[in-house]
Scaffold this active site. Structure first.
Site, PDB file in Angstrom:
ATOM      1  N   ASP A   1       0.821  -1.205   0.000  1.00 33.44           N
ATOM      2  CA  ASP A   1       0.000   0.000   0.000  1.00 33.44           C
ATOM      3  C   ASP A   1       0.862   1.266   0.000  1.00 33.44           C
ATOM      4  O   ASP A   1       1.981   1.255   0.518  1.00 33.44           O
ATOM      5  CB  ASP A   1      -0.893  -0.029   1.255  1.00 33.44           C
ATOM      6  CG  ASP A   1      -2.064   0.941   1.151  1.00 33.44           C
ATOM      7  OD1 ASP A   1      -2.279   1.517   0.078  1.00 33.44           O
ATOM      8  OD2 ASP A   1      -2.762   1.122   2.167  1.00 33.44           O
TER       9      ASP A   1
ATOM     10  N   HIS B   1       2.483   3.221  -8.936  1.00 38.68           N
ATOM     11  CA  HIS B   1       2.288   1.784  -9.184  1.00 38.68           C
ATOM     12  C   HIS B   1       3.481   1.212  -9.964  1.00 38.68           C
ATOM     13  O   HIS B   1       3.913   0.091  -9.718  1.00 38.68           O
ATOM     14  CB  HIS B   1       0.992   1.549  -9.969  1.00 38.68           C
ATOM     15  CG  HIS B   1      -0.240   1.940  -9.193  1.00 38.68           C
ATOM     16  ND1 HIS B   1      -0.441   1.574  -7.889  1.00 38.68           N
ATOM     17  CD2 HIS B   1      -1.332   2.680  -9.542  1.00 38.68           C
ATOM     18  CE1 HIS B   1      -1.602   2.052  -7.466  1.00 38.68           C
ATOM     19  NE2 HIS B   1      -2.154   2.738  -8.451  1.00 38.68           N
TER      20      HIS B   1
ATOM     21  N   LEU C   1      10.365 -20.815  -4.239  1.00 44.03           N
ATOM     22  CA  LEU C   1       9.328 -19.910  -3.725  1.00 44.03           C
ATOM     23  C   LEU C   1       8.059 -19.936  -4.589  1.00 44.03           C
ATOM     24  O   LEU C   1       8.132 -19.864  -5.817  1.00 44.03           O
ATOM     25  CB  LEU C   1       9.890 -18.480  -3.709  1.00 44.03           C
ATOM     26  CG  LEU C   1       8.903 -17.394  -3.290  1.00 44.03           C
ATOM     27  CD1 LEU C   1       8.785 -17.336  -1.773  1.00 44.03           C
ATOM     28  CD2 LEU C   1       9.345 -16.030  -3.813  1.00 44.03           C
TER      29      LEU C   1
HETATM   30  C1  FPP Z   1      -2.249   0.224  -3.170  1.00 45.02           C
HETATM   31  O1  FPP Z   1      -1.695   1.508  -3.146  1.00 45.02           O
HETATM   32  C2  FPP Z   1      -1.664  -0.509  -4.270  1.00 45.02           C
HETATM   33  C3  FPP Z   1      -2.358  -1.106  -5.253  1.00 45.02           C
HETATM   34  C4  FPP Z   1      -3.830  -1.093  -5.345  1.00 45.02           C
HETATM   35  C5  FPP Z   1      -1.670  -1.804  -6.348  1.00 45.02           C
HETATM   36  C6  FPP Z   1      -0.466  -2.558  -5.932  1.00 45.02           C
HETATM   37  C7  FPP Z   1       0.243  -3.040  -7.119  1.00 45.02           C
HETATM   38  C8  FPP Z   1       1.575  -3.075  -7.218  1.00 45.02           C
HETATM   39  C9  FPP Z   1       2.478  -2.660  -6.133  1.00 45.02           C
HETATM   40  C10 FPP Z   1       2.220  -3.579  -8.440  1.00 45.02           C
HETATM   41  C11 FPP Z   1       1.643  -4.884  -8.877  1.00 45.02           C
HETATM   42  C12 FPP Z   1       2.532  -5.512  -9.843  1.00 45.02           C
HETATM   43  C13 FPP Z   1       2.319  -6.714 -10.383  1.00 45.02           C
HETATM   44  C14 FPP Z   1       3.380  -7.302 -11.213  1.00 45.02           C
HETATM   45  C15 FPP Z   1       1.096  -7.478 -10.201  1.00 45.02           C
HETATM   46  P1  FPP Z   1      -2.664   2.754  -3.343  1.00 45.02           P
HETATM   47  O2  FPP Z   1      -2.769   3.037  -4.777  1.00 45.02           O
HETATM   48  O3  FPP Z   1      -3.964   2.485  -2.655  1.00 45.02           O
HETATM   49  O4  FPP Z   1      -1.869   3.883  -2.594  1.00 45.02           O
HETATM   50  P2  FPP Z   1      -2.482   5.079  -1.759  1.00 45.02           P
HETATM   51  O5  FPP Z   1      -3.214   4.451  -0.605  1.00 45.02           O
HETATM   52  O6  FPP Z   1      -1.281   5.849  -1.332  1.00 45.02           O
HETATM   53  O7  FPP Z   1      -3.380   5.847  -2.683  1.00 45.02           O
END
Ligand code: FPP
Length: 255
Positions: free
Chosen positions: A35, A52, A146
């Site tokens: 997050d 992201h 893994l």
């Molecule tokens: C939450 O942060 C994050 C997500 C909803 C997406 C997480 C995805 C990745 C880290 C990359 C995934 C990669 C692959 C290869 C599947 P947020 O956007 O809610 O952050 P915020 O709370 O600061 O707005």
């Protein structure tokens, strides 16, 4: 910011200075709620998708570290059933990330003996997303290192509802009786059926909630929260989480 965690962490844990990680007590299944991508981008005046993209780049380092420590399963919450509510451009971008990641990393995952796995509702994922993940699953299916379990379009309540529906059908068909429905039967009907429950849950970005993630499987899991935003998360933070885990005593309701 550490006081904020006082309900969750002992003083010793709060002051923990990344002690040595003991290789004999490494959590076998680590689950991560990644997050803080959006806030990471906002702090830099960048669009959320830049967060992201940066977040995707962190995955590699953590996969490598987890694999080298002997973690058996790493579950990453990449997209929840609730994330569809986000703006279309952000959802589209997130749906491209598995392809982007795997187009570069799949050869390394194969070489490093990592086995890719998916947990989530495949039906509503775009064909290009599912295609990339299915290809990775196929190419790594004989790997024995893994297990990299991507939670994509995953929601724990949906998962539990679907398990209950399947079990109810078996009752109606006369295959089992209601009193034969046990903890084990429910576990067998979840998307994690062949995985052990997570030993350690990590959530980044200072949010202290589960957000519909593995509600059944986390019953006895140790939780570790950090203010660090996911794109800033490093191997050192991962080691810190494991070190804190190793200082906990797991009692599973006993004494
Ligand atoms: C939450 O942060 C994050 C997500 C909803 C997406 C997480 C995805 C990745 C880290 C990359 C995934 C990669 C692959 C290869 C599947 P947020 O956007 O809610 O952050 P915020 O709370 O600061 O707005």
């Amino acid at each position: 910011m550490l006081e904020k965690f006082s309900n969750w962490k002992s003083k010793a844990e709060q002051e923990n200075k990344i002690e040595e990680v003991k290789l004999e007590n490494v959590p076998k299944h680590v689950a991560i709620i990644m997050d803080g991508n959006g806030r990471w981008a906002k702090k830099r005046g960048l669009p959320r998708i830049a967060g992201h993209r940066e977040g995707m780049n962190v995955i590699n380092k953590i996969v490598k570290k987890a694999n080298s420590l002997g973690v058996e399963v790493l579950t990453l919450y990449a997209f929840s059933t609730e994330n569809w509510k986000r703006p279309k451009n952000e959802v589209d971008f997130l749906m491209r990330l598995p392809e982007r990641y795997l187009s570069v990393e799949l050869p390394k995952l194969i070489e490093e003996n990592v086995k890719v796995r998916l947990m989530g509702c495949k039906e509503s994922l775009p064909a290009h997303t599912i295609g990339a993940v299915d290809n990775a699953i196929e190419k790594t299916k004989h790997n024995t290192g893994l297990i990299l379990n991507f939670a994509l379009n995953y929601g724990s309540r949906d998962e539990i509802v679907s398990a209950i529906q399947d079990i109810a059908k078996e009752v109606v068909a006369g295959n089992i009786t209601p009193d034969q429905i046990t903890d084990g039967v429910i576990t067998e009907h979840l998307m994690t059926k062949e995985l052990r429950d997570p030993d350690l849950l990590i959530r980044t970005s200072g949010e202290i909630r589960l957000s519909n993630f593995m509600l059944w499987q986390l019953a006895y899991t140790e939780f570790w929260f950090t203010d660090v935003l996911w794109p800033d998360f490093t191997e050192q933070h991962f080691l810190e989480a494991i070190s804190v885990y190793q200082q906990r005593t797991r009692r599973y309701g006993g004494i």
